[in-house]
Motif scaffolding. Structure first.
Motif, PDB file in Angstrom:
ATOM      1  N   VAL A   1       0.858  -1.057  -0.004  1.00 13.96           N
ATOM      2  CA  VAL A   1      -0.067  -0.100  -0.008  1.00 13.96           C
ATOM      3  C   VAL A   1       1.103   1.187  -0.104  1.00 13.96           C
ATOM      4  CG1 VAL A   1      -1.659   1.349   1.456  1.00 13.96           C
ATOM      5  CG2 VAL A   1      -1.889  -1.239   1.144  1.00 13.96           C
ATOM      6  N   LYS A   2       2.128   1.324   0.786  1.00 15.84           N
ATOM      7  CA  LYS A   2       2.932   2.384   0.952  1.00 15.84           C
ATOM      8  C   LYS A   2       3.863   2.321  -0.252  1.00 15.84           C
ATOM      9  CE  LYS A   2       2.693   2.753   5.663  1.00 15.84           C
ATOM     10  NZ  LYS A   2       3.280   2.827   7.147  1.00 15.84           N
TER      11      LYS A   2
ATOM     12  N   ALA B   1     -13.559  -2.022   9.910  1.00 17.14           N
ATOM     13  CA  ALA B   1     -12.747  -1.144  10.417  1.00 17.14           C
ATOM     14  C   ALA B   1     -11.343  -1.412  10.575  1.00 17.14           C
ATOM     15  CB  ALA B   1     -13.400  -0.573  11.644  1.00 17.14           C
ATOM     16  N   VAL B   2     -10.960  -2.817  10.616  1.00 12.56           N
ATOM     17  CA  VAL B   2      -9.498  -3.426  10.805  1.00 12.56           C
ATOM     18  C   VAL B   2      -8.791  -3.043   9.620  1.00 12.56           C
ATOM     19  CG1 VAL B   2      -8.213  -5.449  11.485  1.00 12.56           C
ATOM     20  CG2 VAL B   2     -10.434  -4.790  12.710  1.00 12.56           C
ATOM     21  N   LEU B   3      -9.149  -3.136   8.524  1.00 12.89           N
ATOM     22  CA  LEU B   3      -8.466  -2.893   7.088  1.00 12.89           C
ATOM     23  C   LEU B   3      -7.490  -1.819   6.951  1.00 12.89           C
ATOM     24  CD1 LEU B   3      -8.032  -3.791   4.313  1.00 12.89           C
ATOM     25  CD2 LEU B   3     -10.013  -2.588   3.502  1.00 12.89           C
ATOM     26  N   GLU B   4      -8.087  -0.702   7.632  1.00 10.41           N
ATOM     27  CA  GLU B   4      -7.170   0.723   7.546  1.00 10.41           C
ATOM     28  C   GLU B   4      -6.080   0.233   8.330  1.00 10.41           C
ATOM     29  OE1 GLU B   4      -7.262   5.127   8.711  1.00 10.41           O
ATOM     30  OE2 GLU B   4      -9.196   4.182   8.778  1.00 10.41           O
ATOM     31  N   LYS B   5      -6.009  -0.463   9.692  1.00 14.29           N
ATOM     32  CA  LYS B   5      -4.831  -0.811  10.414  1.00 14.29           C
ATOM     33  C   LYS B   5      -4.090  -1.886   9.657  1.00 14.29           C
ATOM     34  CE  LYS B   5      -6.588   1.527  13.898  1.00 14.29           C
ATOM     35  NZ  LYS B   5      -5.917   2.688  14.508  1.00 14.29           N
TER      36      LYS B   5
ATOM     37  N   LEU C   1     -13.109  -9.827   4.607  1.00 16.86           N
ATOM     38  CA  LEU C   1     -13.944  -9.054   5.731  1.00 16.86           C
ATOM     39  C   LEU C   1     -15.428  -9.687   5.813  1.00 16.86           C
ATOM     40  CD1 LEU C   1     -12.916  -5.495   4.030  1.00 16.86           C
ATOM     41  CD2 LEU C   1     -12.130  -6.755   6.095  1.00 16.86           C
ATOM     42  N   VAL C   2     -15.889  -9.224   6.840  1.00 17.62           N
ATOM     43  CA  VAL C   2     -17.304  -9.785   7.162  1.00 17.62           C
ATOM     44  C   VAL C   2     -18.283  -9.426   5.976  1.00 17.62           C
ATOM     45  CG1 VAL C   2     -19.150  -9.538   8.631  1.00 17.62           C
ATOM     46  CG2 VAL C   2     -17.093  -9.590   9.524  1.00 17.62           C
ATOM     47  N   GLY C   3     -19.055 -10.464   5.461  1.00 16.69           N
ATOM     48  CA  GLY C   3     -19.594 -10.398   4.402  1.00 16.69           C
ATOM     49  C   GLY C   3     -19.229 -10.669   3.051  1.00 16.69           C
TER      50      GLY C   3
ATOM     51  N   PRO D   1     -10.298 -12.139  -0.234  1.00 14.18           N
ATOM     52  CA  PRO D   1      -9.168 -11.802   0.776  1.00 14.18           C
ATOM     53  C   PRO D   1      -8.454 -10.530   0.363  1.00 14.18           C
ATOM     54  CG  PRO D   1      -8.733 -13.904  -0.482  1.00 14.18           C
ATOM     55  CD  PRO D   1     -10.048 -13.436  -1.075  1.00 14.18           C
ATOM     56  N   ILE D   2      -8.175  -9.898   1.660  1.00 15.60           N
ATOM     57  CA  ILE D   2      -7.855  -8.265   1.584  1.00 15.60           C
ATOM     58  C   ILE D   2      -6.264  -8.158   1.956  1.00 15.60           C
ATOM     59  CG2 ILE D   2     -10.066  -6.803   1.679  1.00 15.60           C
ATOM     60  CD1 ILE D   2      -8.017  -7.610   4.907  1.00 15.60           C
ATOM     61  N   ALA D   3      -5.741  -9.538   2.366  1.00 13.58           N
ATOM     62  CA  ALA D   3      -4.608  -9.429   3.014  1.00 13.58           C
ATOM     63  C   ALA D   3      -3.901 -10.871   3.013  1.00 13.58           C
ATOM     64  CB  ALA D   3      -4.567  -8.782   4.366  1.00 13.58           C
ATOM     65  N   VAL D   4      -2.789 -11.305   3.048  1.00 18.60           N
ATOM     66  CA  VAL D   4      -2.262 -12.590   3.287  1.00 18.60           C
ATOM     67  C   VAL D   4      -1.066 -12.680   4.165  1.00 18.60           C
ATOM     68  CG1 VAL D   4      -0.746 -12.434   1.023  1.00 18.60           C
ATOM     69  CG2 VAL D   4      -1.426 -14.629   1.961  1.00 18.60           C
ATOM     70  N   GLY D   5      -0.798 -13.519   5.054  1.00 18.38           N
ATOM     71  CA  GLY D   5       0.346 -13.547   5.868  1.00 18.38           C
ATOM     72  C   GLY D   5       0.675 -14.626   6.521  1.00 18.38           C
ATOM     73  N   LEU D   6       1.145 -14.857   7.488  1.00 15.46           N
ATOM     74  CA  LEU D   6       1.785 -16.055   8.310  1.00 15.46           C
ATOM     75  C   LEU D   6       0.833 -15.973   9.663  1.00 15.46           C
ATOM     76  CD1 LEU D   6       5.454 -16.039   7.765  1.00 15.46           C
ATOM     77  CD2 LEU D   6       3.810 -17.575   6.586  1.00 15.46           C
ATOM     78  N   ALA D   7       0.439 -17.255  10.145  1.00 16.75           N
ATOM     79  CA  ALA D   7      -0.371 -17.324  11.293  1.00 16.75           C
ATOM     80  C   ALA D   7       0.911 -17.479  12.438  1.00 16.75           C
ATOM     81  CB  ALA D   7      -1.140 -18.662  11.352  1.00 16.75           C
TER      82      ALA D   7
END
Length: 467
Positions: A3-4, A101-105, A137-139, A143-149
């Motif tokens: 994003v940056k 709301a968490v997406l921005e974070k 996101l709910v609904g 996917p809007i992100a991918v990472g490691l658990a």
């Protein structure tokens, strides 16, 4: 990450060998993909570019671009699918759901915290620590992100969905202990604390994880080492003005030595001794009743002596072949099956022992001997699969008096992998479970630290071959 603003270093057409390598990586990561899906993701002839960039944070990232769309990216030798790929293949990996709301974070570079994870009525998906994981996101399934658990599903639930996937303090301590135990020698001291962090601790961080002291409760290396010094694990001193170093390490500290619980206090583990015996089944009582040994446990030598005396006193030795014993009515009833009554007239000496029930005695230092039926069950190490990934399964550790929780901690430090203790079928059946093929680490732990004889360990040959 994307994003940056980021800086493009190079953009080249992929080589044929690199295309094949990428395909092999994708197959290894996602074995559920069909051949058709794989050829669509990484086609053989369509234009595929390799773009090398520097992220906003300075990370070196390799992006694979198909027809101007990024499909995969690689960071620190770990391959990830992009969200564009996951939009076409949403079931490629496990996904967790969060609030809009968490997406921005997340876009700002924050980690997904457990309070932000929405738990569906069906429960969270089965996730292992270090697994690739998508976020939607709910609904929406997109996917809007991918990472490691950073945690297993069980750990998330146990943490009551609070905190981050794994505490940075825990990772910091894990890397610290592993570095001191396996990467620092007495002759290395004094050792600059900055060198210890850079050259010893960072290499101990598990693949796919990032050690960041600033994200821990200590914030600074000096505060963390001061805490370790208060626990009497090491001593840190000022080598010159403003320069600190590790001057000594307490190698005998409890954190470095394998322990077991002996009931009252912790002591250094001592492997048990084994003695082998035979028990006399009821069918063979007539053969041994003259010796007054009904129901006794006997050694191989005891059995041999009694049988030889019986055979000699009843003149049952075969004159033509001393290795055989002539069957009389008592031996017939004791040793033969009904189908053998009219066909077997002689038996070899060894057949006497084959008809007896074996047992063994386990002697732990300072404890009363334990008699167990049958032969010794060795520690069994095997490779299994869970969620299409290799896992190491270790059975029968408790039969050798090993505390599974202590072995778990020791293996976790040595292998730097997820390790768990799980219950299997049966009330008292427990196994040790580790992510990946950790047989080499398990073998060294059992042989070198716990000093279990190799003849009592099964499966060491399945360790990965050294290249």
């Amino acid at each position: 990450m994307f994003v940056k603003p980021f800086r493009v270093k190079s953009n080249t057409v992929i080589k044929g060998s690199d295309r094949r390598k990428l395909k092999a990586q994708v197959v290894s990561l996602f074995p559920s993909l069909s051949g058709h899906q794989l050829s669509q993701l990484v086609p053989n002839k369509e234009e595929l570019n390799v773009v090398k960039i520097n992220s906003h944070k300075g990370d070196a990232v390799t992006v694979f671009v198909l027809n101007r769309n990024p499909i995969f990216f690689e960071v620190e030798k770990r391959l990830y699918p992009t969200v564009y790929t996951l939009w076409s293949y949403p079931d490629l990996m496990a996904a967790v759901t969060t609030w809009p709301a968490v997406l921005e974070k997340l876009a700002g570079g924050a980690d997904l915290m457990l309070p932000g994870v929405v738990v569906p009525p069906s429960g969270l998906p089965d996730i292992l620590q270090g697994d690739l994981c998508a976020v939607n996101l709910v609904g929406s399934r997109a996917p809007i992100a991918v990472g490691l658990a950073c945690m297993t599903t069980a750990q998330m639930v146990a943490a009551r969905m609070k905190g981050k996937g794994i505490s940075m303090d825990e990772l910091l301590l894990q890397c610290f202990l592993h570095a001191l135990k396996f990467k620092v020698k007495k002759e290395d001291l004094p050792l600059l604390t900055s060198t210890f962090l850079r050259n010893r601790m960072y290499p101990c961080c598990p693949e796919g994880r990032q050690l960041d002291i600033k994200k821990s409760s200590y914030k600074k290396l000096s505060k963390f080492l001061q805490s370790m010094q208060q626990r009497q694990m090491l001593k840190v001193d000022e080598l010159s003005k403003g320069v600190e170093g590790i001057v000594s390490v307490n190698w005998k500290h409890v954190e470095y030595v394998p322990k077991v619980d002996d009931g009252d206090s912790e002591s250094v583990y001592q492997p048990p001794e084994f003695n082998f015996y035979y028990t006399i089944p009821s069918k063979l009582f007539p053969l041994f009743e003259h010796a007054g040994l009904k129901g006794a446990t006997l050694t191989h030598e005891d059995i041999r002596s009694i049988v030889i005396n019986y055979v000699k006193s009843n003149e049952l030795m075969d004159d033509c072949n001393k290795n055989y014993v002539i069957i009389n009515p008592v031996l017939c009833d004791c040793l033969l099956e009904k189908s053998e009554y009219h066909t077997v007239t002689k038996l070899k000496w060894d057949d006497f022992f084959a008809r007896l029930d074996q047992c063994h005695e386990v002697v732990f230092p300072g404890q009363r001997p334990i008699i167990r039926k049958g032969s010794i069950e060795p520690i069994d190490i095997n490779i299994d699969r869970a969620s299409n990934k290799k896992v190491t399964v270790v059975k029968n550790l408790e039969l050798f008096g090993l505390d599974l929780q202590m072995v778990k901690i020791a293996l976790q430090r040595r292998a730097q992998a997820t390790v768990a203790v799980k219950q299997t079928h049966g009330k008292d059946k427990w196994i040790l479970w580790a992510q990946g093929n950790q047989i080499a680490h398990v073998g060294k732990l059992l042989l070198e630290e716990y000093r279990i004889p190799q003849k009592y360990i099964k499966g060491l040959e399945k360790a990965p071959k050294k290249k």
